[in-house]
Design a protein around this motif. Structure first.
Motif, PDB file in Angstrom:
ATOM      1  N   VAL A  46      30.316  36.777  47.236  1.00 57.41           N
ATOM      2  CA  VAL A  46      30.794  36.911  46.031  1.00 57.41           C
ATOM      3  C   VAL A  46      31.686  38.027  47.014  1.00 57.41           C
ATOM      4  CG1 VAL A  46      31.168  38.665  43.903  1.00 57.41           C
ATOM      5  CG2 VAL A  46      28.639  37.520  44.396  1.00 57.41           C
ATOM      6  N   LEU A  47      31.874  38.564  47.913  1.00 55.18           N
ATOM      7  CA  LEU A  47      32.574  39.834  48.566  1.00 55.18           C
ATOM      8  C   LEU A  47      32.916  38.866  49.599  1.00 55.18           C
ATOM      9  CD1 LEU A  47      32.674  42.687  49.534  1.00 55.18           C
ATOM     10  CD2 LEU A  47      33.304  41.139  51.957  1.00 55.18           C
ATOM     11  N   ALA A  48      32.558  37.618  50.357  1.00 53.62           N
ATOM     12  CA  ALA A  48      33.589  36.212  51.105  1.00 53.62           C
ATOM     13  C   ALA A  48      34.838  35.617  49.602  1.00 53.62           C
ATOM     14  CB  ALA A  48      32.110  35.752  51.671  1.00 53.62           C
ATOM     15  N   THR A  49      34.320  34.995  48.499  1.00 55.38           N
ATOM     16  CA  THR A  49      34.632  34.087  48.041  1.00 55.38           C
ATOM     17  C   THR A  49      35.772  35.132  47.384  1.00 55.38           C
ATOM     18  OG1 THR A  49      32.486  33.120  46.942  1.00 55.38           O
ATOM     19  CG2 THR A  49      34.109  32.635  45.673  1.00 55.38           C
ATOM     20  N   THR A  50      35.170  35.774  46.541  1.00 56.51           N
ATOM     21  CA  THR A  50      36.618  36.445  46.173  1.00 56.51           C
ATOM     22  C   THR A  50      37.197  37.201  47.383  1.00 56.51           C
ATOM     23  OG1 THR A  50      34.525  37.784  44.500  1.00 56.51           O
ATOM     24  CG2 THR A  50      37.103  38.906  44.437  1.00 56.51           C
ATOM     25  N   PHE A  51      36.931  37.392  47.870  1.00 58.29           N
ATOM     26  CA  PHE A  51      38.234  37.655  49.585  1.00 58.29           C
ATOM     27  C   PHE A  51      38.821  36.507  49.488  1.00 58.29           C
ATOM     28  CE2 PHE A  51      39.889  37.357  53.412  1.00 58.29           C
ATOM     29  CZ  PHE A  51      40.479  38.883  53.636  1.00 58.29           C
ATOM     30  N   THR A  52      38.363  35.948  49.745  1.00 59.92           N
ATOM     31  CA  THR A  52      39.297  34.195  49.980  1.00 59.92           C
ATOM     32  C   THR A  52      40.066  33.959  48.652  1.00 59.92           C
ATOM     33  OG1 THR A  52      37.058  33.601  51.254  1.00 59.92           O
ATOM     34  CG2 THR A  52      38.519  32.152  50.988  1.00 59.92           C
ATOM     35  N   MET A  53      39.741  34.002  47.802  1.00 61.10           N
ATOM     36  CA  MET A  53      40.275  33.377  46.314  1.00 61.10           C
ATOM     37  C   MET A  53      41.694  33.764  46.469  1.00 61.10           C
ATOM     38  SD  MET A  53      38.996  33.268  42.731  1.00 61.10           S
ATOM     39  CE  MET A  53      39.204  35.017  42.463  1.00 61.10           C
ATOM     40  N   THR A  54      40.948  35.461  46.158  1.00 61.28           N
ATOM     41  CA  THR A  54      42.670  36.640  46.201  1.00 61.28           C
ATOM     42  C   THR A  54      43.380  36.486  47.326  1.00 61.28           C
ATOM     43  OG1 THR A  54      40.941  38.201  44.829  1.00 61.28           O
ATOM     44  CG2 THR A  54      43.484  39.275  46.111  1.00 61.28           C
ATOM     45  N   PHE A  55      43.569  36.164  48.609  1.00 57.22           N
ATOM     46  CA  PHE A  55      43.671  36.141  49.764  1.00 57.22           C
ATOM     47  C   PHE A  55      44.659  34.946  49.767  1.00 57.22           C
ATOM     48  CE2 PHE A  55      45.117  34.735  53.842  1.00 57.22           C
ATOM     49  CZ  PHE A  55      45.771  36.812  54.666  1.00 57.22           C
ATOM     50  N   VAL A  56      44.045  33.635  49.202  1.00 56.72           N
ATOM     51  CA  VAL A  56      44.934  32.619  49.443  1.00 56.72           C
ATOM     52  C   VAL A  56      46.015  32.519  47.566  1.00 56.72           C
ATOM     53  CG1 VAL A  56      44.639  30.220  48.763  1.00 56.72           C
ATOM     54  CG2 VAL A  56      42.930  31.319  50.858  1.00 56.72           C
ATOM     55  N   ALA A  57      45.737  33.127  46.815  1.00 57.18           N
ATOM     56  CA  ALA A  57      46.256  33.265  45.266  1.00 57.18           C
ATOM     57  C   ALA A  57      47.680  33.970  45.960  1.00 57.18           C
ATOM     58  CB  ALA A  57      45.524  33.532  44.650  1.00 57.18           C
ATOM     59  N   ILE A  85      46.545  50.167  46.122  1.00 55.85           N
ATOM     60  CA  ILE A  85      46.250  50.934  45.315  1.00 55.85           C
ATOM     61  C   ILE A  85      46.280  50.130  43.876  1.00 55.85           C
ATOM     62  CG2 ILE A  85      46.412  53.295  43.607  1.00 55.85           C
ATOM     63  CD1 ILE A  85      46.365  54.852  45.974  1.00 55.85           C
ATOM     64  N   GLY A  86      48.117  50.162  44.153  1.00 57.25           N
ATOM     65  CA  GLY A  86      48.501  48.952  42.821  1.00 57.25           C
ATOM     66  C   GLY A  86      47.481  47.761  42.424  1.00 57.25           C
ATOM     67  N   HIS A  87      47.316  47.418  43.503  1.00 56.79           N
ATOM     68  CA  HIS A  87      46.304  45.226  43.952  1.00 56.79           C
ATOM     69  C   HIS A  87      44.699  46.301  42.841  1.00 56.79           C
ATOM     70  CE1 HIS A  87      46.059  41.927  44.417  1.00 56.79           C
ATOM     71  NE2 HIS A  87      44.455  41.952  44.864  1.00 56.79           N
ATOM     72  N   ALA A  88      44.429  46.863  43.683  1.00 61.14           N
ATOM     73  CA  ALA A  88      43.036  47.073  43.242  1.00 61.14           C
ATOM     74  C   ALA A  88      43.294  47.589  41.750  1.00 61.14           C
ATOM     75  CB  ALA A  88      42.712  48.984  43.922  1.00 61.14           C
ATOM     76  N   LEU A  89      43.823  48.445  41.248  1.00 58.61           N
ATOM     77  CA  LEU A  89      43.733  48.905  39.512  1.00 58.61           C
ATOM     78  C   LEU A  89      43.800  47.348  39.386  1.00 58.61           C
ATOM     79  CD1 LEU A  89      45.612  52.009  40.041  1.00 58.61           C
ATOM     80  CD2 LEU A  89      43.780  51.462  39.856  1.00 58.61           C
ATOM     81  N   CYS A  90      45.040  46.856  39.218  1.00 60.20           N
ATOM     82  CA  CYS A  90      45.031  45.591  38.718  1.00 60.20           C
ATOM     83  C   CYS A  90      43.923  45.387  38.574  1.00 60.20           C
ATOM     84  CB  CYS A  90      46.239  44.691  39.316  1.00 60.20           C
ATOM     85  SG  CYS A  90      47.033  43.631  38.399  1.00 60.20           S
ATOM     86  N   THR A  91      43.081  45.106  40.063  1.00 56.60           N
ATOM     87  CA  THR A  91      42.294  43.740  40.020  1.00 56.60           C
ATOM     88  C   THR A  91      41.038  44.007  39.127  1.00 56.60           C
ATOM     89  OG1 THR A  91      43.110  42.774  42.038  1.00 56.60           O
ATOM     90  CG2 THR A  91      40.343  42.370  41.319  1.00 56.60           C
ATOM     91  N   GLY A  92      40.804  45.414  39.289  1.00 60.75           N
ATOM     92  CA  GLY A  92      39.684  46.491  38.569  1.00 60.75           C
ATOM     93  C   GLY A  92      39.759  45.875  37.138  1.00 60.75           C
ATOM     94  N   LEU A  93      41.308  46.380  36.138  1.00 59.10           N
ATOM     95  CA  LEU A  93      41.156  45.894  35.140  1.00 59.10           C
ATOM     96  C   LEU A  93      41.245  44.637  34.971  1.00 59.10           C
ATOM     97  CD1 LEU A  93      44.598  47.415  34.388  1.00 59.10           C
ATOM     98  CD2 LEU A  93      42.546  48.550  33.794  1.00 59.10           C
ATOM     99  N   ALA A  94      41.782  43.631  35.781  1.00 57.38           N
ATOM    100  CA  ALA A  94      40.918  42.164  35.553  1.00 57.38           C
ATOM    101  C   ALA A  94      39.331  41.680  34.954  1.00 57.38           C
ATOM    102  CB  ALA A  94      41.543  41.097  36.729  1.00 57.38           C
TER     103      ALA A  94
END
Length: 132
Positions: A46-57, A85-94
């Motif tokens: 899950v971590l690897a898939t999410t990292f890859t998806m977010t990094f590429v996007a 911090i901004g990206h973490a909050l945005c992703t957490g809310l999503a």
């Protein structure tokens, strides 16, 4: 061996088996607002898939360009920490919003509405032209 055969030696599962499991699990919980994965993912997967998806996007999007500009003009450490911090909050809310929506709306409804909106935007873009 056909592509629909499972490989017991390596533990690999054929695509048709994944589809059958997904279909049978969705049929078994008809009407329930549960989502079940046909093939459970490990925490690392899950971590690897999410990292890859977010990094590429995120690569090359406007927020990254703005961050590059801010990093050139301001303190790079402050820009990096602020961006994290901004990206973490945005992703957490999503993630929280997605979890909340998943309990109330089926994934199929989200896919259908998203597809219809995508087509509507495409038709509007064709109709309005590039100058709109």
């Amino acid at each position: 061996a056909s592509p629909d055969d499972d490989d017991e030696e390596t533990g690999m599962v054929s695509p048709s088996t994944v589809q059958r499991r997904a279909f049978s699990s969705s049929q078994g919980t008809a009407g329930a607002s549960q989502t079940r994965s046909a093939v459970p993912m490990s925490a690392f997967a899950v971590l690897a898939t999410t990292f890859t998806m977010t990094f590429v996007a995120e690569w090359g999007d406007r927020s990254q360009i703005a961050t590059i500009a801010m990093g050139a003009a301001k303190d790079p450490l402050g820009v990096c920490v602020g961006g994290l911090i901004g990206h973490a909050l945005c992703t957490g809310l999503a993630v929280l919003g997605g979890k909340l929506l998943a309990t109330r709306i089926s994934e199929r409804a989200v896919l259908i509405v998203g597809g219809v909106l995508f087509l509507a935007f495409a038709v509007h873009s064709l109709w309005a032209g590039p100058d709109a």
